[in-house]
Design an enzyme around this catalytic site. Structure first.
Site, PDB file in Angstrom:
ATOM      1  N   GLY A  31       0.812  -1.211   0.000  1.00  0.00           N
ATOM      2  CA  GLY A  31       0.000   0.000   0.000  1.00  0.00           C
ATOM      3  C   GLY A  31       0.842   1.256   0.000  1.00  0.00           C
ATOM      4  N   LEU A  33       0.424   3.744  -2.028  1.00  0.00           N
ATOM      5  CA  LEU A  33       0.802   3.631  -3.441  1.00  0.00           C
ATOM      6  C   LEU A  33       1.263   4.957  -4.027  1.00  0.00           C
ATOM      7  CD1 LEU A  33      -2.108   1.298  -4.593  1.00  0.00           C
ATOM      8  CD2 LEU A  33       0.144   0.668  -3.724  1.00  0.00           C
ATOM      9  N   GLY A  36       5.224   4.743  -8.860  1.00  0.00           N
ATOM     10  CA  GLY A  36       5.994   3.521  -9.115  1.00  0.00           C
ATOM     11  C   GLY A  36       5.085   2.295  -9.149  1.00  0.00           C
ATOM     12  N   HIS A  37       4.157   2.226  -8.188  1.00  0.00           N
ATOM     13  CA  HIS A  37       3.202   1.102  -8.185  1.00  0.00           C
ATOM     14  C   HIS A  37       2.299   1.176  -9.411  1.00  0.00           C
ATOM     15  CE1 HIS A  37       3.980   1.554  -3.726  1.00  0.00           C
ATOM     16  NE2 HIS A  37       4.225   0.282  -3.898  1.00  0.00           N
ATOM     17  N   LYS A 151      13.457  -1.745  -8.153  1.00  0.00           N
ATOM     18  CA  LYS A 151      14.118  -1.049  -7.047  1.00  0.00           C
ATOM     19  C   LYS A 151      14.533  -2.044  -5.959  1.00  0.00           C
ATOM     20  CE  LYS A 151      11.869   1.347  -3.971  1.00  0.00           C
ATOM     21  NZ  LYS A 151      12.225   0.646  -2.712  1.00  0.00           N
ATOM     22  N   ASP A 152      13.645  -3.006  -5.695  1.00  0.00           N
ATOM     23  CA  ASP A 152      13.975  -4.061  -4.725  1.00  0.00           C
ATOM     24  C   ASP A 152      14.641  -5.196  -5.498  1.00  0.00           C
ATOM     25  OD1 ASP A 152      12.459  -3.247  -2.067  1.00  0.00           O
ATOM     26  OD2 ASP A 152      11.203  -2.700  -3.762  1.00  0.00           O
ATOM     27  N   SER A 187       9.617   5.646  -3.605  1.00  0.00           N
ATOM     28  CA  SER A 187       9.491   4.676  -2.510  1.00  0.00           C
ATOM     29  C   SER A 187       8.574   5.252  -1.449  1.00  0.00           C
ATOM     30  CB  SER A 187      10.873   4.422  -1.906  1.00  0.00           C
ATOM     31  OG  SER A 187      10.737   3.787  -0.658  1.00  0.00           O
ATOM     32  N   SER A 188       7.808   4.374  -0.812  1.00  0.00           N
ATOM     33  CA  SER A 188       6.942   4.827   0.285  1.00  0.00           C
ATOM     34  C   SER A 188       7.779   5.421   1.400  1.00  0.00           C
ATOM     35  CB  SER A 188       6.141   3.657   0.842  1.00  0.00           C
ATOM     36  OG  SER A 188       5.390   3.089  -0.200  1.00  0.00           O
TER      37      SER A 188
HETATM   38  O1  PAF Z   1       7.910  -5.032  -2.094  1.00  0.00           O
HETATM   39  C1  PAF Z   1       6.962  -5.020  -1.279  1.00  0.00           C
HETATM   40  O2  PAF Z   1       6.179  -4.088  -1.192  1.00  0.00           O
HETATM   41  C2  PAF Z   1       6.780  -6.217  -0.346  1.00  0.00           C
HETATM   42  O3  PAF Z   1       8.016  -6.748   0.028  1.00  0.00           O
HETATM   43  C3  PAF Z   1       5.879  -7.318  -0.939  1.00  0.00           C
HETATM   44  C4  PAF Z   1       6.497  -7.938  -2.185  1.00  0.00           C
HETATM   45  C5  PAF Z   1       4.518  -6.736  -1.271  1.00  0.00           C
HETATM   46  C6  PAF Z   1       5.677  -8.434   0.081  1.00  0.00           C
HETATM   47  O4  PAF Z   1       5.084  -7.966   1.242  1.00  0.00           O
END
Ligand code: PAF
Length: 282
Positions: A31, A33, A36-37, A151-152, A187-188
């Site tokens: 969430g 958001l 990026g999302h 990013k991750d 990023s949040s």
């Molecule tokens: O990247 C994220 O926001 C979280 O690590 C994920 C993949 C939703 C899992 O909780």
């Protein structure tokens, strides 16, 4: 936009879509958001007729001294934000839906080795929590594909590893990092930055990009590049957790023949832990 919270409501929707042979893409999120999302949702739509966005702040991926309690929960804002997007359904489960046997008895999935360094080293147990919740989301939604942000970087590799190793029938797709105009990765956690820190934060991407350019120009002394970068970031006020040049495929130390590299870093600025990376073909 439909928002469902229970497994039963979710199952009803999914069954209807499957009856019509519609492919389903999942965008897992916690969430809060941002654009990026939204870009991951757009990407999901290119692969599937229906897009599910899950919103769940997963307790098992936060360490005891981390920001689980403070992590912004903004379902109303998120719903408004997704109304304008290509998403069809928000799945916002409660803790009982995600962990029906309770957290103490929850089955946990551990991907070895690739989870041990970088974010895994500074956040012990973090990837354990991520893979465990993602596997649960896959079991609940049974998507054809799932989208994760670049990013991750380590996270998406760990999830690819899990999916491959467990033969999960879910295609893993990585969506590019969205950036603010000054280059800061969205990023949040950017909202933890105060004004001065926010003005300083793009230095992380500048240093990563500078190293990527050096590599493209043929610079091969990775250790020197890494230590110069740590110094540049420290001088700019960051507290650097790691700054490394690795094989893009598996985060191993690259040999001279490796042509796909990733430069990845995590650094703290005030209360914000920033991560970012640049992939380079040399
Ligand atoms: O990247 C994220 O926001 C979280 O690590 C994920 C993949 C939703 C899992 O909780």
């Amino acid at each position: 936009m439909i928002v469902v919270q229970t497994k039963q409501e979710l199952d009803e929707r999914l069954a209807e879509w499957r009856q019509h042979d519609e492919r389903i893409a999942l965008v897992p999120t916690m969430g809060n958001l941002h654009a990026g999302h939204a870009s991951l949702v757009e990407l999901a739509r290119e692969y599937a007729e229906k897009v599910v966005v899950s919103i769940f702040v997963n307790p098992t991926q936060f360490g005891e001294d981390e920001d689980f309690a403070e992590y912004p929960r903004t379902l109303e804002h998120d719903t408004r934000c997704l109304k304008k997007s290509a998403a069809d359904l928000i799945f916002a489960p409660n803790i009982e839906t995600m962990y029906p046997l309770g957290l103490e008895d929850a089955t946990s999935i551990l991907v070895p080795r690739i989870t041990e360094n970088f974010c895994g080293a500074s956040r012990p147990g973090h990837f354990n929590g991520v893979t465990s919740v993602v596997a649960r989301l896959f079991a609940l939604v049974q998507p054809d594909m799932a989208i994760f942000g670049q990013k991750d970087y380590q996270q998406q590799l760990v999830i690819r590893h899990m999916s491959l190793d467990l033969n999960l029938p879910v295609k893993i797709i990585t969506g590019e990092t969205m950036r603010e105009d000054d280059g800061l990765a969205m990023s949040s956690r950017n909202q933890y930055l105060d004004d001065d820190e926010r003005a300083n934060a793009p230095v992380l991407y500048q240093v990563l990009s500078g190293v990527a350019e050096e590599l493209q120009r043929g610079r091969q002394n990775h250790e020197e590049l890494e230590s110069k970068s740590v110094k540049a970031l420290s001088d700019a006020g960051f507290s650097v957790e790691y700054f490394s040049i690795r094989r893009a495929q598996n985060l191993q130390i690259p040999d001279r023949d490796c042509d796909e590299l990733v430069v990845l870093a995590a650094a703290n600025l005030g209360n914000a832990r920033l991560i970012d990376n640049v992939v380079v073909t040399v």
